[in-house]
Design a protein around this motif. Structure first.
Motif, short mmCIF file in Angstrom:
data_model
loop_
_atom_site.label_atom_id
_atom_site.label_comp_id
_atom_site.label_asym_id
_atom_site.label_seq_id
_atom_site.Cartn_x
_atom_site.Cartn_y
_atom_site.Cartn_z
N ASP A 86 0.99 66.13 133.43
CA ASP A 86 -0.01 65.43 132.61
C ASP A 86 0.55 64.14 131.98
O ASP A 86 -0.03 63.62 131.04
N ALA A 87 1.69 63.66 132.50
CA ALA A 87 2.26 62.42 131.96
C ALA A 87 1.30 61.26 132.18
O ALA A 87 0.68 61.15 133.24
N ALA A 88 1.16 60.39 131.17
CA ALA A 88 0.35 59.17 131.33
C ALA A 88 1.02 58.30 132.39
O ALA A 88 2.23 58.12 132.37
N THR A 89 0.22 57.76 133.29
CA THR A 89 0.77 57.06 134.45
C THR A 89 0.05 55.74 134.68
O THR A 89 -1.15 55.64 134.49
N VAL A 90 0.83 54.73 135.11
CA VAL A 90 0.21 53.49 135.56
C VAL A 90 1.06 52.95 136.70
O VAL A 90 2.26 53.20 136.76
N GLY A 148 12.05 45.94 140.50
CA GLY A 148 11.14 45.23 141.38
C GLY A 148 9.76 45.84 141.33
O GLY A 148 9.59 47.03 141.06
N LEU A 149 8.75 45.02 141.57
CA LEU A 149 7.37 45.46 141.48
C LEU A 149 6.79 45.66 142.88
O LEU A 149 7.30 45.07 143.83
N PRO A 150 5.77 46.48 143.04
CA PRO A 150 5.08 47.26 142.01
C PRO A 150 5.93 48.45 141.56
O PRO A 150 6.77 48.95 142.31
N VAL A 151 5.67 48.88 140.34
CA VAL A 151 6.43 49.99 139.78
C VAL A 151 5.45 50.99 139.17
O VAL A 151 4.44 50.60 138.59
N THR A 152 5.75 52.28 139.38
CA THR A 152 4.92 53.32 138.77
C THR A 152 5.63 53.84 137.53
O THR A 152 6.80 54.21 137.60
N ILE A 153 4.94 53.79 136.41
CA ILE A 153 5.55 54.21 135.14
C ILE A 153 4.84 55.45 134.63
O ILE A 153 3.61 55.51 134.60
N ARG A 154 5.64 56.43 134.25
CA ARG A 154 5.10 57.64 133.62
C ARG A 154 5.76 57.78 132.26
O ARG A 154 6.92 57.41 132.09
N VAL A 155 5.02 58.32 131.31
CA VAL A 155 5.61 58.54 130.00
C VAL A 155 5.19 59.90 129.48
O VAL A 155 4.06 60.33 129.69
N GLU A 212 6.30 63.05 126.21
CA GLU A 212 7.00 63.29 124.95
C GLU A 212 8.21 64.18 125.12
O GLU A 212 8.18 65.15 125.90
N THR A 213 9.27 63.91 124.38
CA THR A 213 10.35 64.87 124.17
C THR A 213 10.80 64.71 122.73
O THR A 213 10.50 63.69 122.11
N PHE A 214 11.52 65.68 122.22
CA PHE A 214 12.11 65.51 120.90
C PHE A 214 13.23 64.48 121.06
O PHE A 214 14.07 64.61 121.94
N GLY A 215 13.22 63.47 120.22
CA GLY A 215 14.20 62.40 120.39
C GLY A 215 13.58 61.17 121.01
O GLY A 215 14.27 60.20 121.31
N GLY A 216 12.27 61.20 121.23
CA GLY A 216 11.59 60.01 121.71
C GLY A 216 10.99 60.19 123.09
O GLY A 216 11.48 60.99 123.89
N PRO A 217 9.90 59.46 123.37
CA PRO A 217 9.26 59.58 124.68
C PRO A 217 10.18 59.12 125.81
O PRO A 217 11.06 58.29 125.62
N VAL A 218 9.95 59.71 126.97
CA VAL A 218 10.70 59.36 128.16
C VAL A 218 9.83 58.44 129.02
O VAL A 218 8.65 58.72 129.24
N TRP A 219 10.40 57.33 129.47
CA TRP A 219 9.70 56.36 130.32
C TRP A 219 10.34 56.42 131.68
O TRP A 219 11.51 56.08 131.83
N ASP A 220 9.58 56.84 132.67
CA ASP A 220 10.10 57.01 134.02
C ASP A 220 9.53 55.92 134.91
O ASP A 220 8.32 55.81 135.08
N LEU A 221 10.41 55.06 135.44
CA LEU A 221 9.96 53.94 136.29
C LEU A 221 10.41 54.23 137.71
O LEU A 221 11.58 54.53 137.95
N ARG A 222 9.47 54.11 138.63
CA ARG A 222 9.78 54.42 140.01
C ARG A 222 9.30 53.29 140.90
O ARG A 222 8.17 52.83 140.76
#
Lengths: 272, 312
Positions: free
Chosen positions: B185-189, B230-237, B239-249
């Motif tokens: 359910d991570a927010a994705t763009v 490099g673009l295009p990149v898919t980003i997911r974010v 929550e975790t304790f200690g701050g959100p995780v941003w995953d770039l692929r």
């Protein structure tokens, strides 16, 4: 453009109108103005479609009464001026910065160029109160060139300081202090115009080059590098002076350790 | 150019610590070389006491405040070297903080010890890293012998460490475990242009309590990571304790060729480098992980929200 401005745009097709009208409308909507779009021959729904095509979220702004697109109903200078003055007053009362008007001026062809010129001169008075600003649309295909140039003269000169006007970035030439003013986002896609303007600013004078960063909302490492490289290219007697440096930009420069770069000076900060 | 020397020194008592630290520091003072001692406050006191009047000829830092994260530590070393290299061979006595660290942090700092062999390779720095056997686990001590080409018996001699592992292989092993999969359910763009990257970060960050200058710096960190990938990149974010995780692929082909697990450790300098934006990301974020497989390349960032309380 700012409240109090009164400018004209002449165009031959939509493609020529877009680069002036689209930012005029979207900047107003983003910046706290109410936008009033008066059409003459164009059906309001068509004008809304045009704006939507340029990326303006017309639905939400119309619903919020931030954007009003309607046809001019009465072509009488007194009535039109009265209506505009009232609309400007209402916009201010509703908490907007100003009423941002744009209007199709083709009605002047039917009503007579004299009445149009009369209207243009008198509407100037409304704008000079600072509660409104206006952009008059002149279709070049309709107006005889001589008439058009007379009407044009009633308006302000186009923004001659503007060196670059893009969706993300705007660059103006400044005279005192000599340099440029940068507004918007500096990143890979806007690097080329920035580099060009910096180079031009450096070659215009022999003194320091001032770069006003007060309007910069974002700058990345490549943008800072462009500033650094200009600073390095000026020679030992000239500096690149960064003015009105936003806090986040200052923090970034300190983090990278570029604050001590020869030829680069940080002027006053701009605490907004 | 003098070769870099990077030595481990395992000690079990204050005396053993001083037997290595004092000759190393004194030789540096005698030769007029720049000397930096960065260790615990207890060990700083020991060194200061042993040096007596000469103590003021040594630069010092408490390790807890000299680079809070690995990339900040590497940056601090490189900057010290850049500022002082003109005065001769730079000596650094460097003891990181080990007790109390999470498993993930111990791995990151162990990995950094190995990385220093690469990052400082051209500097000619002589670095001795003391390990307190009373405080660190056996696994940390054993890894010290893998991450340092040599050990220091007396602060002077160089004895090869038979267990030393090639940094590329060691770091590869550190990175071998796959990153946990993003939650469904991570927010994705998927962003085609960098302004869309920033817009996504700003919106999602605001929703998660990251605002003001912290949000601007976070948008910059993700922007720079995307620019590097490099673009295009898919980003997911998520929550975790200690701050959100941003995953770039990003797909394997685009952007920079291949991938460097040590990208972003060296601070920007006069010449532009492809990975310097990632250095910024590493300064802003608490954790940065880089992975690549045949199909895609991933950078995963974790940065604090405004819930993080800071002193001062």
């Amino acid at each position: 453009m700012r409240p109090g401005d009164h400018r004209a745009v002449a165009f031959s097709d939509e493609a020529e109108l877009e680069p002036v009208l689209a930012p005029y409308v979207s900047e107003g909507l983003a910046g706290g103005d109410r936008v009033l779009y008066l059409t003459d021959v164009t059906h309001p729904a068509v004008a809304i479609g045009l704006l939507r095509g340029w990326g303006v979220d017309t639905g939400c702004h119309v619903a919020a009464r931030r954007l009003d697109v309607r046809r001019i109903e009465v072509y009488d200078a007194d009535t039109m001026l009265g209506d505009l003055t009232e609309a400007a007053r209402l916009a201010r009362a509703d908490g907007y910065r100003a009423l941002r008007v744009t209007a199709e001026m083709s009605w002047g062809l039917r009503e007579g160029a004299d009445r149009l010129a009369d209207f243009e001169s008198r509407v100037h008075g409304l704008f000079s109160t600072g509660t409104a600003l206006g952009l008059c649309q002149y279709d070049r295909r309709l107006f005889p060139p001589v008439v058009l140039s007379d009407l044009y003269r009633i308006h302000q000169e186009p923004d001659s300081d503007l060196e670059f006007d893009g969706a993300l970035l705007r660059i103006r030439r400044t005279v005192e202090p000599a340099g440029i003013r940068v507004e918007g986002d500096v990143e890979a896609s806007t690097l080329e115009p920035l580099t060009r303007s910096l180079r031009a600013a450096a070659s215009r004078g022999r003194g320091d080059v001032h770069v006003d960063l007060g309007g910069v909302s974002f700058i990345d490492l490549s943008g800072l590098r462009a500033l650094l490289e200009t600073a390095g290219s000026l020679g030992s007697r000239r500096s690149l002076v960064l003015e009105r440096v936003p806090d986040h930009v200052r923090e970034l420069i300190l983090l990278i350790g570029w604050d001590g770069t020869p030829g680069l000076r940080l002027g006053g900060s701009d605490r907004r | 150019m003098t070769e870099m020397i990077h030595q481990a020194s395992l000690y079990g008592s204050d005396e053993e610590f001083l037997e290595v630290a004092v000759p190393f520091v004194r030789d540096g003072i005698d030769r007029g070389e720049p000397v930096l001692v960065t260790t615990t406050s207890a060990n700083l006191d020991l060194v200061g006491g042993a040096l007596g009047a000469d103590a003021d000829r040594v630069d010092y830092a408490e390790s807890a405040y000299f680079g809070g994260r690995t990339a900040q530590r590497a940056t601090a070393f490189l900057r010290y070297w850049r500022r002082n290299a003109g005065r001769g061979r730079v000596r650094v006595l460097a003891e990181p903080v080990w007790p109390g660290r999470s498993e993930r942090d111990v791995l990151a700092w162990t990995r950094m010890e190995s990385a220093l062999n690469v990052l400082l390779a051209g500097t000619g720095v002589w670095m001795i890293c003391p390990y307190d056997l009373r405080a660190v686990g056996r696994d940390v001590a054993e890894d010290a012998l893998r991450t340092h080409p040599s050990v220091s018996p007396d602060g002077r001699r160089v004895e090869a460490s038979p267990a030393y592992a090639d940094p590329a292989a060691f770091i590869g092993a550190c990175d071998a475990a796959p990153l946990p999969a993003p939650p469904g359910d991570a927010a994705t763009v998927t962003a085609e242009v960098l302004p869309d990257v920033r817009a996504f970060v700003t919106e999602e960050a605001g929703r998660r309590g990251v605002t003001g200058d912290r949000a601007v710096m976070l948008a910059l960190a993700v922007h720079e990571a995307a620019r590097y990938l490099g673009l295009p990149v898919t980003i997911r974010v998520w929550e975790t304790f200690g701050g959100p995780v941003w995953d770039l692929r990003a797909a394997g082909g685009g952007g920079v060729a291949g991938h460097d697990p040590l990208a972003g450790f060296v601070p920007p300098d006069a010449g532009e480098r492809a990975d310097e934006g990632l250095w910024l990301a590493r300064q802003v974020c608490d954790h940065v992980d880089i992975r690549s497989d045949g199909g895609s390349r991933t950078i995963r960032l974790q940065a604090a929200t405004s819930r993080l309380q800071e002193s001062g």
